[in-house]
Design a protein around this motif. Structure first.
Motif, PDB file in Angstrom:
ATOM      1  N   HIS A 257      65.008  53.727  19.258  1.00  0.00           N
ATOM      2  CA  HIS A 257      66.198  53.289  20.003  1.00  0.00           C
ATOM      3  C   HIS A 257      67.013  52.305  19.143  1.00  0.00           C
ATOM      4  O   HIS A 257      66.437  51.382  18.560  1.00  0.00           O
ATOM      5  N   PRO A 258      68.332  52.469  19.087  1.00  0.00           N
ATOM      6  CA  PRO A 258      69.141  51.544  18.282  1.00  0.00           C
ATOM      7  C   PRO A 258      68.956  50.081  18.688  1.00  0.00           C
ATOM      8  O   PRO A 258      69.032  49.188  17.846  1.00  0.00           O
ATOM      9  N   CYS A 295      75.233  54.682  29.009  1.00  0.00           N
ATOM     10  CA  CYS A 295      74.141  53.917  28.394  1.00  0.00           C
ATOM     11  C   CYS A 295      74.463  52.432  28.488  1.00  0.00           C
ATOM     12  O   CYS A 295      75.511  51.983  28.030  1.00  0.00           O
ATOM     13  N   PHE A 297      73.502  50.054  26.858  1.00  0.00           N
ATOM     14  CA  PHE A 297      73.610  49.387  25.558  1.00  0.00           C
ATOM     15  C   PHE A 297      74.905  49.766  24.821  1.00  0.00           C
ATOM     16  O   PHE A 297      75.204  49.207  23.782  1.00  0.00           O
ATOM     17  N   HIS A 298      75.698  50.686  25.396  1.00  0.00           N
ATOM     18  CA  HIS A 298      76.798  51.249  24.597  1.00  0.00           C
ATOM     19  C   HIS A 298      77.820  50.223  24.087  1.00  0.00           C
ATOM     20  O   HIS A 298      78.303  50.366  22.961  1.00  0.00           O
ATOM     21  N   CYS A 301      76.356  49.029  20.783  1.00  0.00           N
ATOM     22  CA  CYS A 301      75.637  49.964  19.915  1.00  0.00           C
ATOM     23  C   CYS A 301      76.541  50.521  18.818  1.00  0.00           C
ATOM     24  O   CYS A 301      77.615  51.056  19.104  1.00  0.00           O
ATOM     25  N   ARG A 303      75.956  53.110  17.099  1.00  0.00           N
ATOM     26  CA  ARG A 303      75.884  54.580  17.071  1.00  0.00           C
ATOM     27  C   ARG A 303      76.565  55.210  18.286  1.00  0.00           C
ATOM     28  O   ARG A 303      76.514  56.420  18.481  1.00  0.00           O
ATOM     29  N   CYS A 304      77.224  54.385  19.081  1.00  0.00           N
ATOM     30  CA  CYS A 304      77.812  54.865  20.337  1.00  0.00           C
ATOM     31  C   CYS A 304      78.821  55.998  20.114  1.00  0.00           C
ATOM     32  O   CYS A 304      79.652  55.935  19.219  1.00  0.00           O
ATOM     33  N   CYS A 308      77.937  58.599  25.325  1.00  0.00           N
ATOM     34  CA  CYS A 308      77.173  57.403  25.689  1.00  0.00           C
ATOM     35  C   CYS A 308      77.905  56.567  26.737  1.00  0.00           C
ATOM     36  O   CYS A 308      77.267  55.838  27.498  1.00  0.00           O
ATOM     37  N   PRO A 313      71.458  57.883  29.467  1.00  0.00           N
ATOM     38  CA  PRO A 313      70.329  58.634  28.906  1.00  0.00           C
ATOM     39  C   PRO A 313      69.057  58.409  29.720  1.00  0.00           C
ATOM     40  O   PRO A 313      68.742  57.282  30.065  1.00  0.00           O
ATOM     41  N   CYS A 326      67.798  57.404  24.846  1.00  0.00           N
ATOM     42  CA  CYS A 326      68.963  57.358  23.946  1.00  0.00           C
ATOM     43  C   CYS A 326      69.423  58.786  23.665  1.00  0.00           C
ATOM     44  O   CYS A 326      68.581  59.668  23.449  1.00  0.00           O
ATOM     45  N   HIS A 327      70.743  59.002  23.667  1.00  0.00           N
ATOM     46  CA  HIS A 327      71.262  60.339  23.343  1.00  0.00           C
ATOM     47  C   HIS A 327      71.167  60.649  21.849  1.00  0.00           C
ATOM     48  O   HIS A 327      71.065  61.804  21.445  1.00  0.00           O
ATOM     49  N   PHE A 328      71.225  59.610  21.029  1.00  0.00           N
ATOM     50  CA  PHE A 328      71.255  59.824  19.572  1.00  0.00           C
ATOM     51  C   PHE A 328      70.247  58.900  18.881  1.00  0.00           C
ATOM     52  O   PHE A 328      70.617  57.956  18.175  1.00  0.00           O
TER      53      PHE A 328
HETATM   54  S1  SF4 Z   1      72.686  56.419  24.084  1.00  0.00           S
HETATM   55 FE1  SF4 Z   1      74.346  56.071  22.664  1.00  0.00          FE
HETATM   56  S2  SF4 Z   1      75.025  53.960  23.050  1.00  0.00           S
HETATM   57 FE2  SF4 Z   1      73.014  54.221  23.968  1.00  0.00          FE
HETATM   58  S3  SF4 Z   1      71.600  53.496  22.458  1.00  0.00           S
HETATM   59 FE3  SF4 Z   1      71.761  55.702  22.179  1.00  0.00          FE
HETATM   60  S4  SF4 Z   1      73.376  55.981  20.643  1.00  0.00           S
HETATM   61 FE4  SF4 Z   1      73.529  53.869  21.412  1.00  0.00          FE
END
Ligand code: SF4
Ligand code: ATP
Ligand code: MG
Length: 335
Positions: A257-258, A295, A297-298, A301, A303-304, A308, A313, A326-328
């Motif tokens: 997770h980021p 998300c 955390f977006h 984040c 990586r958003c 997100c 997620p 997390c999607h990514f």
């Molecule tokens: S879902 Fe998107 S915003 Fe949330 S932690 Fe994963 S990459 Fe980051």
């Protein structure tokens, strides 16, 4: 240590704890909806017998609220708490007291949980008397035993908690927590108020007691190095929810997770000087009153992506047992 074949001692299913905010006159006039501090939302987890499960996350992410809800010091807003196969979510009165004996807490500041007007002996005999835990004439030996296993001399029995150093007070807090021979200990930041040199002694004591007494421990800390040292598995919380969990070395070495990733990178290294510094992550966590869409955390984040912002997620279990929301995710091909 592999966990799946072990007996599950505590199971949480969709636990939430929301605190209602007081309605102001303005809220009433505007017919505004009641607002909640969403301290814990939809947390599901298992804790296996004999393991040490670490719980980490920034200040305010809901660690202590989750602990107090497990102990039934707070009534959960939603969800189920199963302790040793028994649903304790709605137990009250004597039935709750009997189940609660199995769980005890060790606090950051043991002094606040020790009565300064009681001698050490009185403090340790009290729970034994209240619960008729040992025959009356065996109480002195039991108090001796509790002091010894906590690394204290029985000679201190007539002294008061105020006479002791921080480390000794924490040993007293541990002795008191062990009085009713619990199977499960929740240690909420048990060493963060202590000098670094004393921290190691208390951590070693906890680890030894866990082994000797076959205790199961939920170990809450914002100090990741301490958790790495003591925990078999780790859960990472963000804004009231689990974002990642897994074996400690896996999560630390290859965070998916980021948020876990930045938490690890921002954590102080093992060197003593650095350990006193707080970790820092870009920006502050959002308020648990108005949680971001999608998300949580977006907003912080790196990586958003568009998805997100709108789609929350789900916490997904990977084939190796790791959980991730997390999607990514990082360091893996599949979420
Ligand atoms: S879902 Fe998107 S915003 Fe949330 S932690 Fe994963 S990459 Fe980051
Ligand atoms: N009794 C309460 N009433 C209202 N809000 C509360 C209450 N207890 C906690 N909160 C709020 O719930 C959120 C989670 O708090 P909690 O103390 O569980 O976090 P924490 O992860 O233990 O933080 P820390 O690392 O600082 O101990 C915070 O926003 C806090 O202000
Ligand atoms: Mg706390």
């Amino acid at each position: 240590m592999s966990t799946p074949e072990r007996k599950c001692l505590l199971e949480l299913e969709g636990i939430s704890k929301w605190f209602p905010r007081k309605r102001t006159v303005k809220d009433a006039v505007q017919h505004a909806e009641r607002q909640y501090v969403k301290a814990v939302s939809d947390v599901s987890l298992q804790i296996y017998e004999g393991e040490n499960l670490g719980l980490v996350g920034e200040s305010g992410c809901g660690k202590s609220t989750l602990a107090r809800t497990i102990m039934r010091l707070y009534d959960p807003t939603a969800g189920q708490i199963i302790l040793d196969g028994r649903d304790i979510t709605r137990l009250k009165g004597n039935a709750l007291r009997q189940e609660r004996i199995k769980m005890q807490m060790v606090f950051q500041d043991p002094y606040s949980s020790l009565n300064p007007r009681m001698t050490v002996y009185e403090m340790l005999e009290e729970p034994l008397k209240v619960y008729h835990f040992v025959p009356k004439d065996e109480i002195p030996q039991e108090v001796d035993r509790l002091l010894r296993i906590s690394g204290l001399s029985p000679e201190i029995a007539n002294r008061f908690p105020g006479e002791f150093s921080g480390g000794q007070r924490q040993r007293l807090g541990i002795a008191r927590a062990l009085a009713l021979r619990p199977r499960f200990i929740i240690a909420d930041e048990p060493v963060s108020a202590l000098d670094v040199s004393i921290q190691a002694q208390i951590l070693n004591l906890l680890a030894d007691l866990q082994e000797e007494l076959n205790l199961t421990v939920l170990f809450i800390s914002h100090d990741l190095q301490v958790v790495r040292h003591i925990s078999d598995r780790v859960i990472v919380m963000y804004l009231g929810a689990i974002v990642e969990s897994g074996k400690t070395e896996d999560v630390f070495d290859r965070p998916h997770h980021p948020y876990t990733d930045v938490l690890m990178k921002a954590a102080p290294s093992l060197d003593v000087d650095a350990r006193t510094k707080e970790y820092a992550i870009e920006g502050d966590p959002p308020s648990p009153i108005s949680i971001p869409s999608g998300c949580k955390f977006h907003p912080r984040c790196t990586r958003c992506q568009e998805r997100c912002r709108t789609e929350q997620p789900a916490l997904t279990t990977l084939p190796d047992g790791r959980q991730i929301a997390c999607h990514f995710p990082l360091n893996t091909d599949s979420p």
